[in-house]
Design a protein around this motif. Structure first.
Motif, PDB file in Angstrom:
ATOM      1  N   LYS A 187      -8.170  -0.478   5.723  1.00  0.00           N
ATOM      2  CA  LYS A 187      -9.063  -1.377   6.460  1.00  0.00           C
ATOM      3  C   LYS A 187      -9.503  -2.540   5.577  1.00  0.00           C
ATOM      4  N   LEU A 188      -9.799  -2.251   4.312  1.00  0.00           N
ATOM      5  CA  LEU A 188     -10.187  -3.311   3.375  1.00  0.00           C
ATOM      6  C   LEU A 188      -9.045  -4.309   3.182  1.00  0.00           C
ATOM      7  N   LEU A 189      -7.822  -3.811   3.016  1.00  0.00           N
ATOM      8  CA  LEU A 189      -6.666  -4.687   2.830  1.00  0.00           C
ATOM      9  C   LEU A 189      -6.453  -5.593   4.044  1.00  0.00           C
ATOM     10  N   ASN A 230      -8.689  -6.437   6.384  1.00  0.00           N
ATOM     11  CA  ASN A 230      -9.805  -7.392   6.496  1.00  0.00           C
ATOM     12  C   ASN A 230      -9.624  -8.571   5.548  1.00  0.00           C
ATOM     13  N   ARG A 231      -9.235  -8.269   4.319  1.00  0.00           N
ATOM     14  CA  ARG A 231      -9.051  -9.328   3.322  1.00  0.00           C
ATOM     15  C   ARG A 231      -7.907 -10.257   3.714  1.00  0.00           C
ATOM     16  N   SER A 285      -7.585 -12.466  -5.070  1.00  0.00           N
ATOM     17  CA  SER A 285      -7.432 -11.191  -5.764  1.00  0.00           C
ATOM     18  C   SER A 285      -6.359 -11.277  -6.840  1.00  0.00           C
ATOM     19  N   ASP A 343     -10.268   3.783   4.628  1.00  0.00           N
ATOM     20  CA  ASP A 343     -11.125   2.752   4.049  1.00  0.00           C
ATOM     21  C   ASP A 343     -10.305   1.709   3.298  1.00  0.00           C
ATOM     22  N   THR A 344      -9.302   2.167   2.568  1.00  0.00           N
ATOM     23  CA  THR A 344      -8.490   1.249   1.774  1.00  0.00           C
ATOM     24  C   THR A 344      -7.657   0.334   2.660  1.00  0.00           C
ATOM     25  N   TYR A 349       0.858  -1.183   0.000  1.00  0.00           N
ATOM     26  CA  TYR A 349       0.000   0.000   0.000  1.00  0.00           C
ATOM     27  C   TYR A 349       0.893   1.231   0.000  1.00  0.00           C
TER      28      TYR A 349
END
Length: 453
Positions: A114-116, A118-119, A424, A111-112, A104
């Protein structure tokens, strides 16, 4: 319990921003390599965010990359998300090559990131579940592979495991015939009884009969006591006759009588001994051709081959080569306490290009050598003793828009293994979106990909 995330960054502002962004987790911090390793050992986080610019060399990525290597050496299954500057994509890609999960680029977007995270955490948990399932998987779990070729054979083996029907395993040397035989036994009602294996090609002809049937005291010179043979030893269980195509013609008649009557006579004996066992045979030879040449009895061929199972060679199992390779790599890495933890992209391509004449046995030998010889965290083609992949293979494109519909299932599995089971990255390799990939997984009944098997 709240999941723990380790943040490795010497910038207090970034630490505060990440703590604010990741409020759903227990955040622990480290500001250099030493403290990062200490926190890793203490909290065992499944996900780590790592700034590559760490002291004592914050202007470069050298210390961050060393920290990444040490984290993955200590906890290979940890998902590491590296954080880099805007103009540092080259080091980010280098980190991915070493084994980072993703990267990153600053500035931090809540938001980004957090998404990374979580995934990454969801994938780590799925992989943990798969490892637990692998340890508790039933008998056919001995057999590793997702290819259509091996799955077809596994289903056939599962269907016959609960019966006592005679089974003939056919296939080249090194394809895993004994592994299949053991799996069938362990999946059968006889699983708590002995599994006895004997290789008919490894025992001299004049000794094979007594080895199988046993002998009475005084039956021949040196027979100083009555000895039970392999057939009796397997009482109640399974007898595996490997390389039965090498059994002498003279002994084949006695074996046929045993299979028909389920009684034996020891060498030098006169009494019949009833035996209750299941018999599984295997050979790499063409028994039908041997029958035509009269070097193998036709009646014995039909008796042992009530249900034949053809085990495919490794070269026909596509991405199972990589799946098996990673399994052996993990096993040998622990045995030899080695640095190697994964394969470089060129090593993967070289493995897929190799014909594997020795099949799984050859793969095991090359992996064992590579784990010992590898200098870094990634195994290279030269560590495996394989040639660099050809230009044609280097330029291979896994893109569903260029793949015919009939080949999509194969292409998805191939990309999935090459992406190290990352959905992904699999979608990126195939040139489709994640929702499209999930639709294709449903369409082709590839549900095992969802759980990382």
């Amino acid at each position: 319990m709240t999941d723990t995330i380790l943040v490795v960054d010497d910038d207090l502002g970034i630490q505060k921003q990440l703590k604010w962004s990741l409020t759903d987790y227990n955040i622990v911090f480290a500001d250099d390599r030493t403290s990062a390793v200490a926190q890793l050992r203490r909290f065992e986080p499944k996900v780590v965010t790592l700034d590559l610019g760490l002291p004592p060399d914050p202007a470069n990525a050298s210390e961050g990359l060393k920290t990444l290597e040490e984290i993955l050496a200590l906890a290979p299954n940890t998902k590491v998300i590296v954080v880099t500057g805007n103009n540092d994509k080259q080091n980010a890609l280098k980190a991915i090559d070493i084994g980072a999960y993703d990267f990153y680029q600053k500035p931090i977007d809540s938001d980004t990131i957090k998404l990374l995270v979580n995934r990454a955490l969801n994938l780590a948990k799925l992989e943990d579940q798969n490892r637990i399932l692998a340890r508790t998987r039933p008998a056919m779990g001995r057999i590793i592979g997702n290819s259509d070729a091996i799955q077809t054979v596994m289903r056939r083996a599962e269907k016959i495991a609960g019966t006592d029907i005679s089974t003939l395993l056919l296939g080249e040397s090194g394809t895993g015939k004994e592994v299949f035989a053991r799996s069938i036994h362990e999946h059968s009602p006889r699983k708590d009884k002995p599994f006895v294996a004997i290789n008919c090609a490894s025992i001299p002809e004049n000794l094979l009969e007594s080895e199988l049937f046993g002998y009475e005291k005084g039956a021949f010179t040196g027979a100083n006591k009555t000895t039970v043979g392999k057939i009796e030893t397997a009482q109640g269980g399974t007898l595996f006759l490997d390389e039965i195509g090498d059994m002498p013609v003279g002994l084949q008649a006695k074996m046929l009588r045993f299979l028909q009557e389920r009684v034996i006579e020891r060498v030098g004996g006169r009494s019949e001994i009833p035996v209750d066992i299941r018999v599984i045979c295997a050979t790499h030879r063409d028994l039908q051709a041997m029958v035509a040449d009269e070097t193998f009895r036709e009646d014995l061929f039909y008796r042992i081959g009530e249900i034949p199972i053809n085990i495919p060679p490794l070269r026909d199992r596509d991405q199972d080569i990589i799946l098996l390779g990673r399994t052996f790599l993990n096993e040998y890495r622990e045995s030899f306490n080695a640095k190697a933890k994964s394969f470089s992209e060129s090593a993967i391509k070289a493995m897929l290009a190799h014909r594997w004449p020795g099949n799984i046995r050859e793969l095991q030998n090359k992996l064992k050598s590579a784990v010992i010889m590898a200098e870094g965290a990634l195994i290279q083609p030269e560590d495996l003793g394989l040639a660099e992949p050809s230009e044609e293979l280097e330029n291979e494109i896994l893109n569903l828009r260029e793949v015919r519909e009939s080949a999509e299932s194969k292409a998805i599995r191939k990309a999935y293994q090459r992406a190290d089971k990352n959905i992904s990255r699999t979608a990126e390799l195939l040139g489709v979106t994640r929702p499209t990939l999930y639709s294709l997984i449903e369409k082709y009944h590839l549900e095992d990909l969802k759980t990382g098997q």
